[in-house]
Each structure stands twice: as C-alpha cells, then as structure tokens.
Design an enzyme around this catalytic site. Structure first.
Site, PDB file in Angstrom:
ATOM      1  CG  ASN A 148      46.772 -72.520 -27.919  1.00 25.38           C
ATOM      2  OD1 ASN A 148      46.758 -73.585 -27.315  1.00 25.38           O
ATOM      3  ND2 ASN A 148      47.713 -72.266 -28.823  1.00 25.38           N
ATOM      4  CG  ASP A 177      51.415 -78.833 -32.021  1.00 24.79           C
ATOM      5  OD1 ASP A 177      50.416 -78.193 -32.412  1.00 24.79           O
ATOM      6  OD2 ASP A 177      52.585 -78.452 -32.219  1.00 24.79           O
TER       7      ASP A 177
HETATM    8  C1  IPE Z   1      50.986 -76.169 -27.867  1.00 23.99           C
HETATM    9  O1  IPE Z   1      50.811 -76.135 -29.240  1.00 23.99           O
HETATM   10  C2  IPE Z   1      49.682 -76.048 -27.154  1.00 23.99           C
HETATM   11  C3  IPE Z   1      48.764 -77.164 -27.304  1.00 23.99           C
HETATM   12  C4  IPE Z   1      48.960 -78.260 -27.993  1.00 23.99           C
HETATM   13  C5  IPE Z   1      47.528 -77.031 -26.584  1.00 23.99           C
HETATM   14  P1  IPE Z   1      50.940 -74.788 -30.065  1.00 23.99           P
HETATM   15  O2  IPE Z   1      50.641 -75.134 -31.475  1.00 23.99           O
HETATM   16  O3  IPE Z   1      50.145 -73.713 -29.434  1.00 23.99           O
HETATM   17  O4  IPE Z   1      52.487 -74.435 -29.883  1.00 23.99           O
HETATM   18  P2  IPE Z   1      53.456 -73.530 -30.763  1.00 23.99           P
HETATM   19  O5  IPE Z   1      52.765 -72.233 -31.019  1.00 23.99           O
HETATM   20  O6  IPE Z   1      53.738 -74.274 -32.034  1.00 23.99           O
HETATM   21  O7  IPE Z   1      54.700 -73.387 -29.931  1.00 23.99           O
HETATM   22  C1  IPE Z   2      47.002 -78.314 -31.390  1.00 23.16           C
HETATM   23  O1  IPE Z   2      47.010 -78.276 -32.787  1.00 23.16           O
HETATM   24  C2  IPE Z   2      45.718 -77.818 -30.781  1.00 23.16           C
HETATM   25  C3  IPE Z   2      45.853 -76.540 -30.064  1.00 23.16           C
HETATM   26  C4  IPE Z   2      46.962 -75.862 -29.925  1.00 23.16           C
HETATM   27  C5  IPE Z   2      44.653 -75.999 -29.467  1.00 23.16           C
HETATM   28  P1  IPE Z   2      47.330 -76.947 -33.576  1.00 23.16           P
HETATM   29  O2  IPE Z   2      46.073 -76.216 -33.807  1.00 23.16           O
HETATM   30  O3  IPE Z   2      48.413 -76.164 -32.922  1.00 23.16           O
HETATM   31  O4  IPE Z   2      47.850 -77.550 -34.953  1.00 23.16           O
HETATM   32  P2  IPE Z   2      49.012 -76.982 -35.850  1.00 23.16           P
HETATM   33  O5  IPE Z   2      50.236 -76.884 -35.002  1.00 23.16           O
HETATM   34  O6  IPE Z   2      48.570 -75.645 -36.367  1.00 23.16           O
HETATM   35  O7  IPE Z   2      49.161 -78.000 -36.945  1.00 23.16           O
HETATM   36 MG    MG Z   3      50.427 -76.228 -33.084  1.00 24.88          MG
END
Ligand code: IPE
Ligand code: IPE
Ligand code: MG
Length: 244
Positions: A71, A23
């Site tokens: 997602n 993340d």
């Molecule tokens: C969790 O991250 C999913 C992945 C890293 C693939 P998210 O960014 O989707 O989680 P939330 O929305 O902050 O809980």
């Molecule tokens: C994790 O990074 C990747 C996925 C969830 C696919 P994010 O895209 O959630 O990054 P932040 O949380 O917005 O910084």
């Molecule tokens: Mg995220």
C-alpha cells in the site's frame, strides 16, 4: 446492532479466529463524490464497531488487514491520512484500554513506521496484555511474504548460533516464528468489496481457512454482514484433506 436470531443459534458455529480484509474504502468514497481519504475515515470507524461485535459474539481471535506492504505505492496524501487515522485510533486505544477487555497485537514490520506510532503500538500491547477478551491483531505494513521472510531470518539466526538443528525445522516451528505464533490459524477470512483474492494476507496461516466474500464495501460492512458470513461458515464442511 445485529445479533443472531434465537432459532438460528443452535446451528451456528462461532469461528475461533476471524480475519478481515478491510477493502473498498476508496470505492465507497468515490460513489459519494468524496475524496478517498473520507472512505478511510469511515472505514477506520467501522473497524471499531466490527471488532466490538466480534468480541461480543464470542470470537476469540480476530485479525484486521489495515495496511499492506504494497500500500506504500499509493499517493503520499493517502498514506499520510491512513497513518494519521491509525494514530488517532492508537491514542484512543491507549487512553481507553481499561474500558475494553480486548488484547491488542500489531502484526507486520513496524520498524519503518513513524517513531510516535511505534511507541504507541508497544505501549498498547503492553497495557492490554493481561486483558481476558479477544485477541485483536491489526496488520499494518503487513505482507504474508514479508512475514515468511522475517520467520526465515529468525530461524536462520538460530541455526547460525547453534541453537537449532536444521533437521528440526518443521511446519510447527515455522508457525512458531510468524507474527501470529501461539494463535490458532484463521477459520474464516472475510473480504468485502467484491474482490476474490488474498492480496498477500496471512498466506501461511490460511492454508485451510474458509473464505467468504461479498460486494458490500468495508465502510458499509455491518454486524448483519458478520452474521451472514458466520451463518455461511457454519454450513461449510471442513475436511482438512480427510473424508467426512
Ligand atoms: C488489501 O487491499 C489490503 C488492505 C485492505 C489493507 P488492497 O486494496 O491493497 O488490495 P488489491 O490491491 O486490490 O489487491
Ligand atoms: C482498503 O480500501 C484500505 C487500504 C487498502 C488501506 P481501499 O483503499 O483499497 O479501497 P478501494 O479498494 O480502492 O475501494
Ligand atoms: Mg482496495
């Protein structure tokens, strides 16, 4: 690349199974004035580095959270970029599977992904199945609740066919019907980016996992951070409900 200092080694317990919530890609890009997709690109490269490092230090199972069932709520552009990066990785993994000893496994509901991706996923699982290194699970269109629904359907089918007596349903049987059947539960869950939640990751498997989080964003997460997490993990007292 970081590696444990010699004097630390005797106190280090290498977890058998490490699971990582990758993340912080979006925030990493935003900090640099770049589009979110640039963060995903950097994050995907980092997955390669960290998987290699975990394999090198002797972690036998690893699970990387790449894309959740939630997602899909993101913009089409962002989702398309993530799927394109995933395809790049799959093509590379298929061409170079013989260069690594890792065994690849994809967890999640792949049925709704693009057919070209699905085909590559099956091919990679097949060509790497006899590899002797770490098992690498990539969670894509994965949700912990969706996984439990999947297991419940599988079990219900067996009951319906008369193959299974409902009285025989126990924790082990449920564990045998989830995506990580035959694998030990994660010992250590790592979440970079400063969030303190599981976001629907491995909710059945992590009943007794140790949790480690840090503010570092996934694209910056390095082998040194793995060492920090494992150092910390090594000092935990795991009691599993008992007394030590
Ligand atoms: C969790 O991250 C999913 C992945 C890293 C693939 P998210 O960014 O989707 O989680 P939330 O929305 O902050 O809980
Ligand atoms: C994790 O990074 C990747 C996925 C969830 C696919 P994010 O895209 O959630 O990054 P932040 O949380 O917005 O910084
Ligand atoms: Mg995220």
């Amino acid at each position: 690349m970081a590696i444990f200092k010699k004097e630390e080694k005797s106190n280090i317990i290498i977890p058998q199974h490490v699971a990582i919530i990758m993340d912080g890609n979006g925030r990493w890009a935003k900090k640099r004035g770049l589009p979110r997709t640039a963060g995903h690109k950097k994050g995907a490269n980092n997955f390669r580095t960290i998987a290699d490092y975990l394999n090198k230090i002797g972690v036998k199972y690893m699970t990387f959270y790449a894309f959740s069932t939630e997602n899909w709520k993101r913009s089409k552009d962002e989702v398309d970029t993530i799927m394109a990066l995933f395809k790049d990785y799959l093509e590379e993994a298929f061409e170079r599977f013989h260069e690594t000893d890792m065994k690849m496994n994809f967890i999640g509901d792949r049925s709704v992904l693009r057919p070209d991706l699905i085909e590559l996923m099956y091919k990679i699982e097949d060509v790497s199945k006899d590899n002797k290194g770490a098992v690498v699970n990539i969670a894509i269109n994965y949700g912990g609740r969706q996984e439990i629904v999947y297991a419940a359907k599988e079990i219900a089918r067996k009951v319906q066919n008369g193959e299974l007596d409902p009285e025989k349903i126990d924790e082990d049987l449920i564990s045998a019907h989830i995506y990580t059947a035959d694998q030990p539960d994660p010992d250590l869950i790592i979440r970079p980016s400063g969030e303190f939640r599981l976001s629907n990751f491995l909710i059945w498997q992590c009943a007794y996992s140790e949790f480690w989080y840090d503010n570092v964003l996934w694209p910056d997460f390095s082998a040194k951070d793995v060492d920090r997490a494992i150092n910390d993990y090594s000092s935990r007292q795991r009691r599993f409900g008992g007394v030590k």
